[in-house]
Write an enzyme that holds these catalytic residues in place. Structure first.
Site, PDB file in Angstrom:
ATOM      1  N   TYR A  72     -15.370  39.571  49.435  1.00 18.33           N
ATOM      2  CA  TYR A  72     -15.049  38.714  48.283  1.00 18.33           C
ATOM      3  C   TYR A  72     -13.540  38.473  48.166  1.00 18.33           C
ATOM      4  O   TYR A  72     -13.116  37.571  47.441  1.00 18.33           O
ATOM      5  CB  TYR A  72     -15.547  39.319  46.962  1.00 18.33           C
ATOM      6  N   LYS A  99     -18.507  46.830  49.485  1.00 11.68           N
ATOM      7  CA  LYS A  99     -19.420  46.654  50.630  1.00 11.68           C
ATOM      8  C   LYS A  99     -18.658  46.473  51.938  1.00 11.68           C
ATOM      9  O   LYS A  99     -17.612  45.830  51.975  1.00 11.68           O
ATOM     10  CB  LYS A  99     -20.319  45.430  50.391  1.00 11.68           C
ATOM     11  N   ASP A 109     -19.303  45.177  40.496  1.00 12.48           N
ATOM     12  CA  ASP A 109     -19.723  45.006  41.888  1.00 12.48           C
ATOM     13  C   ASP A 109     -18.744  44.087  42.616  1.00 12.48           C
ATOM     14  O   ASP A 109     -18.542  42.942  42.218  1.00 12.48           O
ATOM     15  CB  ASP A 109     -21.131  44.397  41.925  1.00 12.48           C
ATOM     16  N   HIS A 114     -23.037  45.418  53.855  1.00 19.00           N
ATOM     17  CA  HIS A 114     -23.240  44.158  53.122  1.00 19.00           C
ATOM     18  C   HIS A 114     -24.442  43.360  53.628  1.00 19.00           C
ATOM     19  O   HIS A 114     -25.091  42.629  52.868  1.00 19.00           O
ATOM     20  CB  HIS A 114     -21.965  43.303  53.211  1.00 19.00           C
TER      21      HIS A 114
END
Ligand code: A2P
Length: 266
Positions: free
Chosen positions: A56, A81, A51, A112
């Site tokens: 990120y 996402k 994931d 997200h």
């Protein structure tokens, strides 16, 4: 290796009929070589689900590790996402994710967060369109309420395959779990460990009864409820530990954990 140390390789079936591995590696706050090392280690010990997210900033490292691992692409379930700030630029954002990951498609693409707290069926329409083009096998959302899931369905006739929300025994709400079940939306939990006191005496007692760690009990509890869990770790041993959850909890242990939020405040 005893059976209870077995790496969990079970899957859940999504509404479309396709499978999603019930346990994945979370990579929030894993950056650079830390993210690359974690993904390599996870794939080495048997994880087949990773994931990540645009936000990120680690998609390139995740992709690099996948390529280096030698595990065939089609054996790995990859989620990324769409940041809410990229609403309106869905196609370019997914293209950027695919380029960074070095992939032709992702297995799951999520909104997200509800953009500015709204469900935004127009954004959801774009995800459905890119899914139809084959760039994302499944599409879904994260941090949506049940009411917002319904809003998407009312506007488009299509429910998300998955809603990824913060989840653990400390956050358990039966009505939320059942609300997802009734709609055929797979509940995926994030921050299963961060949201728990892993030194809680009740949790420690259950762990001792099985000869496992409190973290393993928390993760096994997700599996018992058929909830997808994505514990994050960049530590080699903990990555292996988090997947070695082949033991079973008793129904009374599961019930005690379901009541964790109520009982721990006493
Ligand atoms: P680390 O990366 O050093 O292992 P969550 O996925 O719930 O957000 O939790 C992530 C946090 O929990 C990270 O700080 C991670 O640290 C830590 N963690 C991951 N696995 C375990 C474990 N088995 N026992 C204790 N802490 C863990």
């Amino acid at each position: 290796m005893s059976d209870q140390r077995r790496i969990v390789d079970a899957s859940v079936r999504l509404a479309s009929g396709s499978e999603m591995p019930i346990l994945g590696l979370g990579t929030w706050q894993a950056r650079g070589s830390g993210a690359r090392g974690a993904v390599l280690r996870a794939l080495e010990v048997g994880y087949r689900h990773i994931d990540t997210a645009t936000a990120y900033g680690n998609e390139a490292h995740v992709g690099q590790a996948m390529a280096e691992s030698g595990v065939p692409r089609e054996e790995i379930f990859v989620t990324t996402k769409l940041p809410p700030s990229r609403a309106g630029r869905e196609r370019a954002t997914l293209r950027d994710s695919l380029d960074a990951l070095g992939l032709g498609y992702v297995d799951l693409w999520l909104i997200h967060w509800p953009p500015a707290g709204r469900a935004r069926p127009d954004v959801w329409e774009q995800l459905l369109e890119l899914q139809a083009e084959g760039l994302a096998r499944e599409v879904g959302v994260s941090n949506y309420s049940i009411r917002q899931l319904d809003e998407l369905e009312q506007a488009t006739g299509r429910l998300p395959a998955v809603n990824q929300i913060e989840w653990s025994p400390a956050l358990f709400e039966r009505s939320v779990l059942e609300g997802h079940r009734r709609r055929g939306v797979q509940l995926e939990g994030y921050s299963p460990l961060r949201t728990m006191n892993l030194r809680d005496p009740q949790l420690v007692r259950i762990a001792e009864a099985h000869g496992v760690t409190p973290a393993q009990v928390v993760l096994r509890w997700h599996i018992e409820h058929a909830i997808v869990a994505i514990p994050k770790s960049t530590n080699s041993e903990r990555i292996a530990e988090n997947a070695a959850i082949g033991f079973e909890l008793t129904s009374s242990e599961i019930e005690r954990l379901d009541r964790f939020a109520e009982t721990r405040s006493r």
